[in-house]
Design a protein around this motif. Structure first.
Motif, PDB file in Angstrom:
ATOM      1  N   GLU A 154       0.840  -1.218   0.000  1.00 21.84           N
ATOM      2  CA  GLU A 154       0.000   0.000   0.000  1.00 21.84           C
ATOM      3  C   GLU A 154       0.869   1.260   0.000  1.00 21.84           C
ATOM      4  OE1 GLU A 154      -3.548   0.703   0.779  1.00 21.84           O
ATOM      5  OE2 GLU A 154      -3.691  -1.213  -0.289  1.00 21.84           O
ATOM      6  N   GLU A 155       1.791   1.299   0.950  1.00 21.43           N
ATOM      7  CA  GLU A 155       2.667   2.471   1.074  1.00 21.43           C
ATOM      8  C   GLU A 155       3.540   2.612  -0.166  1.00 21.43           C
ATOM      9  OE1 GLU A 155       2.366   0.186   3.403  1.00 21.43           O
ATOM     10  OE2 GLU A 155       1.804   1.148   5.300  1.00 21.43           O
ATOM     11  N   ARG A 157       3.002   1.533  -3.284  1.00 24.17           N
ATOM     12  CA  ARG A 157       2.298   1.859  -4.524  1.00 24.17           C
ATOM     13  C   ARG A 157       1.627   3.220  -4.492  1.00 24.17           C
ATOM     14  NH1 ARG A 157       1.180  -3.271  -6.974  1.00 24.17           N
ATOM     15  NH2 ARG A 157       3.177  -3.647  -7.982  1.00 24.17           N
ATOM     16  N   PHE A 158       1.084   3.566  -3.326  1.00 23.33           N
ATOM     17  CA  PHE A 158       0.232   4.753  -3.300  1.00 23.33           C
ATOM     18  C   PHE A 158       0.887   5.964  -2.650  1.00 23.33           C
ATOM     19  CE2 PHE A 158      -2.562   1.022  -3.496  1.00 23.33           C
ATOM     20  CZ  PHE A 158      -3.023   1.221  -4.789  1.00 23.33           C
TER      21      PHE A 158
END
Ligand code: BLA
Length: 246
Positions: A154-155, A157-158
Motif C-alpha cells: 500500500e505504502e 504503490r500509493f
C-alpha cells in the motif's frame, strides 16, 4: 518497483542542469555473482551541488533499491538530501527513508531549513511511522521530520510516489531559497560536517554486508570507499570491523 521514481529523480536532476559524470565501467554498472543482481550508478554534476549520486540495485524479487545522496556546495549550509528506498518483493516489505539530513542539530538550523519537510511529514503520516533505528543514531544526521517507514505494498504503490514527488520539489525549493539567503555555517564548517557525514555513514550503513554478499568483498570495498562515501576518514581495518564483513 522504483523504476518510475528513479526516472523522476534523474529527470529532475537533468532539468536542473545536471550532467552525468564518467564513472569506471564496473561502478557505472556491475552484475553480481550471486543470483540475478545488477547495480547501476550515476554521478551527477549539478549546479549548486558538489556531488549528487544515485544508485539503483535490482535483485529481482529479493530486493530492489533506490538510493541517492545530494551534497550541496560548501558555501551552502542546507541539509544533505538522503533517499533510501528498499523493496523486498518476496516478503512484500518496504523500507522507505526520505530526509533532509541536518549538518547540525539545533533550533536555529532547523528553523532555517525545515518548514517544507515539517509540512510534508504531517501530510504523509503513513510514511512517518514511529520506527526505531538499529544501525544509525536518529540524533546524528537525521532530522526529527524524516519520512521513515517499514511498510508494505500500500505504502509502496500509493503514498510513496506522491511523497517522493513532493519531497524532491521541497528540496529544490529549499535550494532556490538558499540563493537569496546567507548561510550561517562557514564553508569550512560545511566541508568538515559533510566529511563527517561520510565517515559516520561509512561506519554505520547496514548495506555493506548486503553488497558483499551480492558482489564480493573486493568490489564492495572499492565501491563503498570510492563511490558511496569517498570523503570518509576511516582506515580499512575499521571498515572490516564496522561493516560486519567476515
Ligand atoms: C536501512 N538501508 C537500510 C538497510 C539496507 C539499506 C540494506 C537495512 C534494511 C532494514 O533495516 O530492514 C541499503 N543503504 C542501502 C543501500 C545503500 C545504502 C543499498 O547506503 C547504498 C546504495 N540510508 C542511506 C541514506 C539514508 C538512509 C541516504 O543510504 C537517509 C535517508 C537511511 N537506511 C536508512 C535508515 C535505515 C536504513 C534510517 C534503517 C537503519 C536502522 O534501523 O538503523
Amino acid at each position: 518497483m522504483f523504476e518510475s521514481l528513479l526516472l523522476e529523480l534523474n529527470t529532475s536532476i537533468e532539468m536542473r542542469g545536471g550532467e552525468s559524470s564518467e564513472l569506471p565501467n564496473d561502478i557505472r554498472s556491475f552484475r553480481g555473482k550471486r543470483g540475478n543482481c545488477l547495480i547501476t550508478n550515476w554521478l551527477w554534476q549539478v549546479p549548486g551541488f558538489r556531488r549528487w549520486r544515485v544508485t539503483n540495485l535490482n535483485a529481482g524479487d529479493n530486493l530492489q533499491v533506490l538510493n541517492s545522496v545530494a551534497y550541496p556546495d560548501y558555501d551552502n549550509d542546507q541539509p544533505i538530501m538522503g533517499i533510501d528506498l528498499l523493496w523486498f518483493g518476496t516478503k512484500k516489505k518496504l523500507v522507505a527513508v526520505l530526509d533532509f539530513q541536518p549538518l547540525v542539530q539545533n533550533k536555529e538550523y532547523f528553523g532555517r531549513h525545515y518548514d517544507g519537510l515539517i509540512s510534508l511529514n504531517s501530510k504523509f503520516p503513513e510514511l512517518c511511522k514511529n520506527t526505531s533505528m538499529h544501525s544509525f543514531d536518529p540524533k546524528q544526521y537525521f532530522s526529527p521530520w524524516l519520512l521513515f517507514c517499514r511498510g508494505g505494498i500500500e505504502e509502496a504503490r500509493f503514498s510513496l510516489p506522491r511523497a517522493f514527488n513532493e519531497f524532491l520539489k521541497c528540496y529544490w525549493d529549499l535550494h532556490n531559497q538558499m540563493t537569496n539567503r546567507a548561510p550561517k555555517l562557514s564553508p569550512e564548517e560545511v566541508r568538515r560536517l559533510q566529511m563527517d557525514y561520510d565517515t559516520y555513514s561509512y561506519q554505520r550503513d547496514p548495506a555493506h554486508g548486503l553488497f558483499a554478499s551480492y558482489f564480493g568483498k573486493s568490489w564492495t570495498n572499492k565501491f563503498v570507499r570510492s563511490f558511496l562515501f569517498p570523503d570518509s576518514q576511516v582506515d580499512e581495518l575499521n571498515f572490516y570491523k564496522s561493516s560486519k564483513l567476515k
